[in-house]
Design a protein around this motif. Structure first.
Motif, short mmCIF file in Angstrom:
data_model
loop_
_atom_site.label_atom_id
_atom_site.label_comp_id
_atom_site.label_asym_id
_atom_site.label_seq_id
_atom_site.Cartn_x
_atom_site.Cartn_y
_atom_site.Cartn_z
N GLN A 237 0.67 -1.20 0.11
CA GLN A 237 -0.24 -0.01 0.04
C GLN A 237 0.83 1.20 0.25
O GLN A 237 0.72 2.25 -0.71
N ALA A 238 2.06 0.95 0.37
CA ALA A 238 2.89 2.17 0.62
C ALA A 238 3.18 2.52 -0.44
O ALA A 238 3.43 3.80 -0.97
N ARG A 239 3.23 1.96 -1.63
CA ARG A 239 4.35 2.01 -2.47
C ARG A 239 3.50 2.17 -3.18
O ARG A 239 4.08 3.49 -4.98
N GLU A 240 1.98 1.71 -4.04
CA GLU A 240 1.17 2.27 -4.59
C GLU A 240 0.44 3.95 -4.05
O GLU A 240 0.69 4.33 -5.17
N PHE A 241 0.78 3.86 -3.19
CA PHE A 241 0.13 5.22 -2.63
C PHE A 241 1.72 7.07 -2.72
O PHE A 241 1.15 7.62 -3.47
N ALA A 242 2.55 5.81 -2.45
CA ALA A 242 3.66 6.85 -3.19
C ALA A 242 3.66 6.96 -4.42
O ALA A 242 4.14 7.56 -4.86
N ARG A 243 3.64 5.89 -5.31
CA ARG A 243 3.43 6.28 -7.27
C ARG A 243 1.95 7.61 -7.55
O ARG A 243 2.20 8.07 -8.27
N VAL A 247 3.13 11.61 -0.83
CA VAL A 247 2.41 11.57 1.00
C VAL A 247 3.95 11.69 1.30
O VAL A 247 4.89 12.19 0.71
N THR A 248 3.55 12.29 2.76
CA THR A 248 4.16 13.00 2.99
C THR A 248 4.57 12.89 4.86
O THR A 248 5.68 13.54 5.07
N LYS A 272 11.25 5.87 3.31
CA LYS A 272 11.74 7.31 3.92
C LYS A 272 10.35 8.41 4.40
O LYS A 272 11.19 9.50 4.33
N PHE A 273 9.66 7.70 4.48
CA PHE A 273 7.84 8.53 5.10
C PHE A 273 8.10 8.86 6.64
O PHE A 273 8.31 7.62 7.41
N PRO A 274 8.49 9.94 6.67
CA PRO A 274 8.38 9.96 8.30
C PRO A 274 6.93 9.52 9.32
O PRO A 274 5.37 9.66 7.99
#
Length: 306
Positions: A237-243, A247-248, A272-274
């Motif tokens: 999910q993180a990968r898909e939304f980063a694309r 995302v901050t 590297k998302f905080p």
């Protein structure tokens, strides 16, 4: 008890149970201990790449530092994990110098996105801040209803439109209302769909553009909500939304019922998302501002298993 202890206790116990069996009676860190450490980290869903990085670093350190006991090894593990999770600067959840501070909340359905917005609204209300929430997930009646209940509980204003309305129109009306009312923070819920990334990206881009028509430097935050109990699926999910969008920051939910707390470490290391918030329970107070030092200490708390 640390503020994250409740959320990572299962991960902590699972980790040390696996490691403890391998280390009993050992006077040094040998291959069997490193293998057990690798298995324990992987079982916490830290991810292969992050786990191998930790193992390599620990292998180098114990060769040089000469491991003595479990307590020292635990301190080394904590140190290495903390080093993967960014600097030690305290998390600033909201920048109140920007008014209204606009937060676009994204994430797939079922991760606790709408509940997280409600808990954020409660957190802000406790600080005396005026909040406006926007129900821009116009595809799910349940999401709008749930957000309405949270708004009533927290005293936040809510902007919504009929089901099937243009999400960007809801976002536009939300920030326009927030400016008119002098609100401190805007929290905008969005549809949690990933089946077509192009549609998702177009929708989020449209929402961002209409926000800028009212608040030129907004949105100030794109907060991705992930369900920590899903382990490796949270990486996907993180990968898909980063694309799909910029995302901050992250909010990771549902850690209290899972032994997969390592997913937090892996996602921060890989993307590297905080992390700004951790959900560690069902209660309205169970969304906590992330503190790296306390999280790592609670994740690897040796006294819990002694």
């Amino acid at each position: 008890m640390g503020i994250f202890d409740k959320g990572v206790k299962k991960t902590n116990l699972n980790f040390f149970q696996k490691l403890g069996r391998a280390i009993t009676g050992k006077s040094r860190v040998d291959d069997s201990v490193l293998d057990a450490l690798e298995e324990a980290l992987l079982s916490s869903d830290m991810g292969v790449d992050t786990t191998l990085k930790v193992i390599e670093n620990i292998e180098d350190r114990v060769e040089k530092d000469k491991y003595v006991d479990m307590e020292e090894l635990t301190a080394i593990i904590r140190d290495e994990i903390a080093g993967l999770m960014g600097d030690d600067a305290p998390v600033v959840p909201f920048d109140f110098t920007k008014k209204p501070y606009v937060v676009l909340v994204v994430g797939v359905n079922g991760v606790g996105k709408t509940t997280t917005i409600g808990k954020l609204a409660a957190m802000l209300a406790k600080q005396g801040k005026k909040v406006v929430v926007g129900a821009a997930d116009t595809f799910r009646a349940a999401a709008v209803d749930q957000l309405t209940v949270w708004a009533e509980r927290t005293g936040a204003d809510i902007v919504k439109q009929p089901m099937g309305a243009d999400p960007a129109a809801v976002a536009f009306d939300t920030v326009k209302s927030a400016v008119a009312k002098g609100a401190d923070v805007v929290l905008i819920d969005t549809a949690g769909r990933l089946h077509n990334r192009v549609d998702l990206m177009n929708e989020l881009t449209k929402i961002r553009n209409v926000i800028k028509r009212v608040v030129p430097d907004g949105p100030h935050e794109v907060l991705l909500v992930l369900d920590g109990s899903t382990g490796q699926n949270a990486f996907v999910q993180a990968r898909e939304f980063a694309r799909a969008t910029d995302v901050t920051a992250l909010a990771v939910t549902k850690l209290d019922g899972s032994a997969k707390g390592g997913v937090v470490v892996g996602i921060v290391d890989q993307f590297k998302f905080p992390i700004k918030f951790l959900g560690i329970g069902e209660g309205v107070e169970d969304l906590k501002v992330f503190d790296k030092k306390e999280f790592v200490e609670d994740l690897f708390k040796l006294e819990d298993i002694q």
